[in-house]
Design a protein around this motif. Structure first.
Motif, PDB file in Angstrom:
ATOM      1  N   HIS A   1      -8.657  -1.268  -1.781  1.00 28.59           N
ATOM      2  CA  HIS A   1      -7.875  -0.046  -1.944  1.00 28.59           C
ATOM      3  C   HIS A   1      -8.130   0.576  -3.319  1.00 28.59           C
ATOM      4  CE1 HIS A   1      -4.621   2.792  -1.482  1.00 28.59           C
ATOM      5  NE2 HIS A   1      -4.061   2.352  -2.593  1.00 28.59           N
TER       6      HIS A   1
ATOM      7  N   ARG B   1       0.823  -1.203   0.000  1.00 31.48           N
ATOM      8  CA  ARG B   1       0.000   0.000   0.000  1.00 31.48           C
ATOM      9  C   ARG B   1       0.863   1.261   0.000  1.00 31.48           C
ATOM     10  NH1 ARG B   1      -5.454   0.724   3.604  1.00 31.48           N
ATOM     11  NH2 ARG B   1      -6.312   2.492   2.446  1.00 31.48           N
TER      12      ARG B   1
ATOM     13  N   GLU C   1     -11.353   2.416  -3.111  1.00 36.35           N
ATOM     14  CA  GLU C   1     -11.171   3.667  -2.376  1.00 36.35           C
ATOM     15  C   GLU C   1     -10.484   4.736  -3.211  1.00 36.35           C
ATOM     16  OE1 GLU C   1      -8.965   5.223   1.738  1.00 36.35           O
ATOM     17  OE2 GLU C   1      -8.525   3.251   0.902  1.00 36.35           O
ATOM     18  N   GLN C   2      -9.426   4.345  -3.935  1.00 33.32           N
ATOM     19  CA  GLN C   2      -8.600   5.309  -4.646  1.00 33.32           C
ATOM     20  C   GLN C   2      -9.131   5.681  -6.029  1.00 33.32           C
ATOM     21  OE1 GLN C   2      -5.904   6.979  -3.463  1.00 33.32           O
ATOM     22  NE2 GLN C   2      -6.428   6.035  -1.505  1.00 33.32           N
TER      23      GLN C   2
END
Length: 231
Positions: free
Chosen positions: A128, A66, A131-132
């Motif tokens: 992730h 991450r 989210e991004q």
């Protein structure tokens, strides 16, 4: 290799901005359909009824740390910002310094995972991406569809319309994988619910800062009071 891919992506974006009609927008497509004889009402009903389901999955070979993902995103943003024509000489120098700092830190970062990712790790990496990228990209795309639809049919996309839906195999795709157990599926489901709730809370926080008005209609006040009583 990853840095090369980032540079290539920024270059493609820069090139696309200088080429007219490189890709067809919703506005272009709807206009051609109307010009081709499709009735506006039929176009509106068809778009509102369409359904696309994107199924998310994850694979160990597609997982980056991450920390690396954030650094790659930061470098991409700096390169995009560098394209602005209104940057002063001092701003550009500071930007280059930031870029050198990020690349230097990235060079000293271990890009390899030292342990085999678990199904939960894989799911975390997939979330992730939601989210991004997807969390902002999908609403932005739907607003473009809605604006184009209103321009050519007189009506925007209904708020209750969900032309794009999501499914997920993350944490539940057994397919012969002995590591995906009932506990893993439960943990990933709870993690997904937690992220969804966290993203909504962030949006509500942003909305609370945007809504600077002091008064609202009686109807809105009544609805808000009902929600508070139910809570």
């Amino acid at each position: 290799m990853q840095r090369t891919n980032i540079l290539s992506s920024v270059y493609r974006v820069r090139k696309s901005r200088s080429e007219v009609h490189l890709s067809k927008s919703c506005d272009d497509i709807f206009d051609k359909l109307i010009q081709g004889g499709v009735p506006p009402e039929e176009l509106y009903d068809t778009v509102c009824k369409q359904g696309v389901e994107i199924v998310l999955t994850a694979h160990p070979t597609q997982i980056n740390r991450r920390t690396l993902q954030y650094k790659h995103l930061r470098i991409a943003h700096l390169l995009e910002f560098n394209e602005r024509p209104d940057l002063s000489h001092e701003d550009r120098e500071m930007l280059i310094e930031d870029l050198v700092r990020e690349i230097t830190a990235l060079w000293q970062t271990d890009e390899l995972r030292r342990h085999k990712p678990t199904p939960v790790d894989e799911a975390r990496a997939g979330l992730h991406i939601v989210e991004q990228s997807l969390w902002k990209a999908i609403p932005r795309y739907l607003r473009r569809v809605s604006n184009a639809l209103k321009k050519h049919t007189g009506k925007p996309l209904p708020l209750t319309c969900t032309p794009i839906k999501f499914g997920s195999w993350m944490g539940g795709d057994r397919d012969g994988n002995p590591n995906v157990t009932a506990k893993v599926t439960r943990d990933v489901s709870l993690m997904s619910r937690w992220m969804a709730l966290d993203l909504y809370i962030r949006q509500l926080d942003n909305l609370s800062f945007e809504l600077s008005i002091k008064k609202c209609s009686e109807k809105l006040a009544s609805v808000a009071n009902e929600i508070l009583l139910k809570g």
